[in-house]
Design an enzyme around this catalytic site. Structure first.
Site, short mmCIF file in Angstrom:
data_model
loop_
_atom_site.label_atom_id
_atom_site.label_comp_id
_atom_site.label_asym_id
_atom_site.label_seq_id
_atom_site.Cartn_x
_atom_site.Cartn_y
_atom_site.Cartn_z
N THR A 61 -1.12 6.68 -11.24
CA THR A 61 -1.90 5.89 -10.29
C THR A 61 -2.31 4.57 -10.94
O THR A 61 -1.86 4.25 -12.05
CB THR A 61 -3.07 6.74 -9.74
OG1 THR A 61 -3.73 5.99 -8.73
CG2 THR A 61 -4.08 7.13 -10.81
N LYS A 65 1.68 1.99 -12.15
CA LYS A 65 2.90 2.30 -11.39
C LYS A 65 4.09 1.43 -11.82
O LYS A 65 5.24 1.87 -11.77
CB LYS A 65 2.64 2.18 -9.90
CG LYS A 65 1.73 3.30 -9.38
CD LYS A 65 1.53 3.22 -7.87
CE LYS A 65 0.51 4.27 -7.43
NZ LYS A 65 0.23 4.23 -5.99
N GLY A 126 -1.97 -7.13 2.90
CA GLY A 126 -1.81 -6.86 1.47
C GLY A 126 -0.35 -6.90 1.07
O GLY A 126 0.54 -6.60 1.89
P1 NDP Z 1 -2.80 -3.86 -5.86
O1 NDP Z 1 -3.86 -4.20 -6.86
O2 NDP Z 1 -1.39 -3.81 -6.29
O3 NDP Z 1 -2.86 -4.92 -4.63
C1 NDP Z 1 -4.10 -5.27 -4.04
C2 NDP Z 1 -3.85 -6.08 -2.77
O4 NDP Z 1 -5.09 -6.24 -2.09
C3 NDP Z 1 -3.30 -7.49 -3.01
O5 NDP Z 1 -2.39 -7.78 -1.99
C4 NDP Z 1 -4.58 -8.35 -2.93
O6 NDP Z 1 -4.31 -9.67 -2.51
C5 NDP Z 1 -5.33 -7.63 -1.84
N1 NDP Z 1 -6.78 -7.87 -1.86
C6 NDP Z 1 -7.67 -7.44 -2.78
N2 NDP Z 1 -8.93 -7.83 -2.43
C7 NDP Z 1 -8.81 -8.48 -1.25
C8 NDP Z 1 -9.76 -9.11 -0.37
N3 NDP Z 1 -11.08 -9.12 -0.66
N4 NDP Z 1 -9.31 -9.69 0.77
C9 NDP Z 1 -7.98 -9.67 1.06
N5 NDP Z 1 -7.04 -9.10 0.26
C10 NDP Z 1 -7.46 -8.52 -0.88
O7 NDP Z 1 -3.29 -2.47 -5.23
P2 NDP Z 1 -2.35 -1.37 -4.52
O8 NDP Z 1 -1.43 -2.10 -3.61
O9 NDP Z 1 -1.80 -0.46 -5.53
O10 NDP Z 1 -3.43 -0.51 -3.69
C11 NDP Z 1 -4.01 -1.03 -2.50
C12 NDP Z 1 -4.93 0.02 -1.89
O11 NDP Z 1 -4.18 1.13 -1.43
C13 NDP Z 1 -5.97 0.57 -2.88
O12 NDP Z 1 -7.22 0.67 -2.18
C14 NDP Z 1 -5.46 1.97 -3.20
O13 NDP Z 1 -6.50 2.87 -3.52
C15 NDP Z 1 -4.78 2.34 -1.87
N6 NDP Z 1 -3.74 3.38 -2.02
C16 NDP Z 1 -3.88 4.55 -1.33
C17 NDP Z 1 -2.93 5.55 -1.41
C18 NDP Z 1 -3.11 6.83 -0.64
O14 NDP Z 1 -2.41 7.80 -0.94
N7 NDP Z 1 -3.97 6.88 0.35
C19 NDP Z 1 -1.71 5.38 -2.23
C20 NDP Z 1 -1.61 4.08 -2.86
C21 NDP Z 1 -2.61 3.13 -2.76
P3 NDP Z 1 -3.91 -10.84 -3.57
O15 NDP Z 1 -2.44 -10.63 -3.85
O16 NDP Z 1 -4.19 -12.09 -2.84
O17 NDP Z 1 -4.78 -10.64 -4.78
#
Ligand code: NDP
Length: 267
Positions: A61, A65, A126
């Site tokens: 996690t 990854k 995202g």
């Molecule tokens: P990453 O860190 O790879 O990506 C985070 C993303 O969120 C980026 O696109 C970032 O944008 C965006 N972001 C963060 N803060 C903000 C904000 N305040 N406003 C707008 N956009 C924002 O994380 P992951 O993709 O790995 O995970 C994303 C979510 O999915 C997490 O909450 C994780 O817990 C959840 N998840 C749940 C799973 C499940 O089984 N239910 C499985 C996998 C993930 P920018 O590029 O501009 O920084």
């Protein structure tokens, strides 16, 4: 006895040991499943130690990854296309990387919640690791269009371009989403972790299915969806259980019953 674990940093909050132990009880598989904290710069040495101790597989996690993708010496199609790995199976000298996040989301949406993705217009907020993992499985369901929107727009543009060979994808900047008529909105940002909501216009939620990948709490996105007349609202707990079930089957060849575990967790 199978030897499994989940690696992350932080890792204390992980529900994976509970979920996999429930699967093991149901299916009669004997397993041990630990949650192991790896230092931010110490993923490879941590998992190598675990493999040397006779591990059969492990989950990965945040934030490892991409490290797991590099570490695997063989990749499934899902993992190759996603460019990230959340499950590793050890088989003799093979370290096989798989990504079960997308399959988990699709099973939750189509089986548990009961919606079809075919011909739908889907907005994904995202463009991080989670979005990379879910895009290919979503596009395999033949939606009409997948619109990717991200705070750093260049990432959304890149993903829309890279995945266009699998279906109709496009990107749009967050503050320009106003009048789109979408069927499903998936919040794959990590904004909910900080109690925040991506900055998009209210009208988009109207009559859409709104799904937050985050689980374990009522998120600002879910509140926003409720206030703005979403057709249906869900958190990502079902996805968590379904992706775990796909990993369990990948490791043991046995398919667990996810309904019971999901109901237990919801209670
Ligand atoms: P990453 O860190 O790879 O990506 C985070 C993303 O969120 C980026 O696109 C970032 O944008 C965006 N972001 C963060 N803060 C903000 C904000 N305040 N406003 C707008 N956009 C924002 O994380 P992951 O993709 O790995 O995970 C994303 C979510 O999915 C997490 O909450 C994780 O817990 C959840 N998840 C749940 C799973 C499940 O089984 N239910 C499985 C996998 C993930 P920018 O590029 O501009 O920084």
């Amino acid at each position: 006895m199978y030897k499994f674990a989940v690696f992350g940093n932080p890792i204390n909050h992980s529900l994976s040991p509970y979920i996999h132990n429930q699967f093991a009880q149901q299916t009669g598989c004997e397993i041990s499943y630990d949650k192991l904290l790896a230092p931010v710069n110490g993923f490879v040495s941590s998992v190598q130690t675990f493999i040397n101790q006779g591990a059969n597989g492990f989950n990965i996690t945040v934030p490892f990854k991409l490290d797991a993708f590099e570490f695997a010496n063989e990749l499934t199609l899902n993992a190759k296309i996603a460019g990230s790995v959340n499950t590793i199976k050890i088989k003799a000298d093979k370290i096989i990387g798989e990504n079960t996040d997308g399959t988990g989301l699709i099973k939750d949406l189509t089986h548990n919640i009961g919606i079809k993705l075919k011909n739908k217009i889907i907005l994904i907020l995202g463009a991080g690791g989670a979005t990379q993992g879910i895009l290919f499985p979503i596009l395999k369901q033949e939606p009409n269009q997948v619109i990717i929107s991200n705070r750093a727009q260049s990432k959304a543009v890149r993903l829309a371009k890279n995945f266009s060979k699998f279906g109709n994808t496009c990107s749009i900047s967050l503050n320009k989403i106003k009048h789109e008529s979408v069927d499903i909105i998936i919040n794959a940002t990590s904004a909910s972790l900080d109690g925040r909501m991506p900055n998009i216009a209210f009208s988009v939620a109207n009559n859409a299915v709104c799904y937050d990948l985050m689980y374990g709490r009522q998120t600002p996105f879910m509140n926003w969806a409720k206030t703005n007349h979403a057709k249906m609202i869900s958190d990502g707990l079902g996805m968590l259980v379904e992706q775990a079930a796909t990993a369990f089957e990948f490791w043991t060849g046995t398919k667990p019953d996810t309904n019971k575990v999901l109901n237990n967790l919801r209670r």
